[in-house]
Scaffold this active site. Sequence first.
Site, PDB file in Angstrom:
ATOM      1  N   HIS A  78       0.862  -1.192   0.000  1.00 21.81           N
ATOM      2  CA  HIS A  78       0.000   0.000   0.000  1.00 21.81           C
ATOM      3  C   HIS A  78       0.891   1.232   0.000  1.00 21.81           C
ATOM      4  O   HIS A  78       1.679   1.437   0.922  1.00 21.81           O
ATOM      5  CB  HIS A  78      -0.898   0.004   1.251  1.00 21.81           C
ATOM      6  N   HIS A 115     -11.888   1.697   1.021  1.00 20.44           N
ATOM      7  CA  HIS A 115     -10.492   1.395   0.655  1.00 20.44           C
ATOM      8  C   HIS A 115      -9.756   0.725   1.802  1.00 20.44           C
ATOM      9  O   HIS A 115      -8.565   0.450   1.719  1.00 20.44           O
ATOM     10  CB  HIS A 115      -9.767   2.656   0.196  1.00 20.44           C
ATOM     11  N   ALA A 175     -10.342  -0.396   6.377  1.00 20.53           N
ATOM     12  CA  ALA A 175     -11.220  -0.388   7.547  1.00 20.53           C
ATOM     13  C   ALA A 175     -11.589   1.034   7.945  1.00 20.53           C
ATOM     14  O   ALA A 175     -12.699   1.286   8.408  1.00 20.53           O
ATOM     15  CB  ALA A 175     -10.523  -1.096   8.713  1.00 20.53           C
TER      16      ALA A 175
END
Length: 472
Positions: A256, A394, A396
């Site tokens: 990420h 996208h 939590a």
Amino acid sequence: MAKFKINGKWLLGIGYPQGPVISVAMSVINTNYKHSTEDEVRELLLQVLAAPQDYLEHALLDKIAVKLYQEEVEKPAIIPLKEEAVPYTVYGASFIDEGAVKQMTGAVHLPVAVAGALMPDAHQGYGLPIGGVLATENAVIPYGVGVDIGCRMCLSIIDLPETVLTGQYDKFKKELESKTVFGAGGILKADKDDAVLDRKEFEEIPLLKRLKDKAVMQLGTSGSGNHFVEWGIVEVLDVENKLDLPPGRYVALLSHSGSRGMGAQVANEYTKLARELCPLPQHVQHLAYLDLNSEAGQEYWLAMNLAGDYASACHHLIHKRLIKAVGGNILLRVENHHNFAWKERYEGKDVIVHRKGATPAGEGVLGVIPGSMTAPGFIVRGRGYEQGLNSASHGAGRQMSRSKALKSITGHDLRAVLKEHGVTLIGGGLDEAPMAYKDINTVMAAQQELVDIIGRFTPKIVRMADPGPSED
């Protein structure tokens, strides 16, 4: 007794605008009114500020009045918002903070707004809330895309059984630590041979030309804050076999990150330009937009797309290094942006869909929605739900701000939850602890009409930047 003299800070304090008028007022007052009291000077300057046109012929104050009057005349008129907001759908309303809802409510009053949606991981950000989706008519909002343009997920499922990761745990950990670079100043001296660096935009757009050296140095690195690279296990649940991969458990690499310093600079520069060209009421000024028919709008669109492709290249280089190091080959890759704008169709017309921290979820579109450093992530297939603007969360989403997390979560708390889930953490700060995030299972349950779950990723070895500011 010392004579009273004004300074710039004092003038700003009584409401004078930043600019040339400050030095002019200091010169005029300190030269011609040095025997006046502070109260007398304040009252006089406030009168000039309130009605500069009345003082254009004044023997002493005319220079101040002229500067103020010029600014007032040249100042562009504020663009009015829609009286009636366009509709927007909220998913998971019971656990979305008030600040995010307030920001979204402002966005759907924009003159260019067509439709909106708020995802269940939403929380307050800048411009659009994180988790906010907004469709506009022929206009792009730099802060609707976000500071970290093209921030994205990339999941590589590789041809190694789960036993390889458990049996060679120390090797996987060592390679993850040695072959990744994180943080705002992080640079890498290898892996610079990528086609994205040859793109013509680096020569044709002056800002990108200035940023190319930074882009070259940071290619293949990761950001700070909530950005990560992690080894884990993917369980394929796709009974319809849409992934073209048999159900089972596989070693996988998940990352990420976004477009690094280049993307942040593009976002800030074009937001500044948009605010000059598109003056909006103060509470929505970060949502200033650029007309896509304008030169500035077209330039930003090109820069945004380049930043997105650059972010993708960074992920691919990271995955290439690490997968080669552990002797694997890629079986399947799933990836998606979640800070970007797309040209799409909505109710039969062309629109620009901004997804600020939201995953594309058009019909059949694959994506990755992560949890936290101990919670599972999910491979999803979009259901193409137009009311949700073909989007999903996208991640939590935060339930604690970074400052609150740092105050309320201890190192002992973090170590305990990592041990409970069998996760090894390299780097990372208390502001990224799992407890700072919403329950990913609750978030996924709130968006069942938006996506189908076809795989689950369980993190095992997580690499993040050392504690510091986020680029996301």
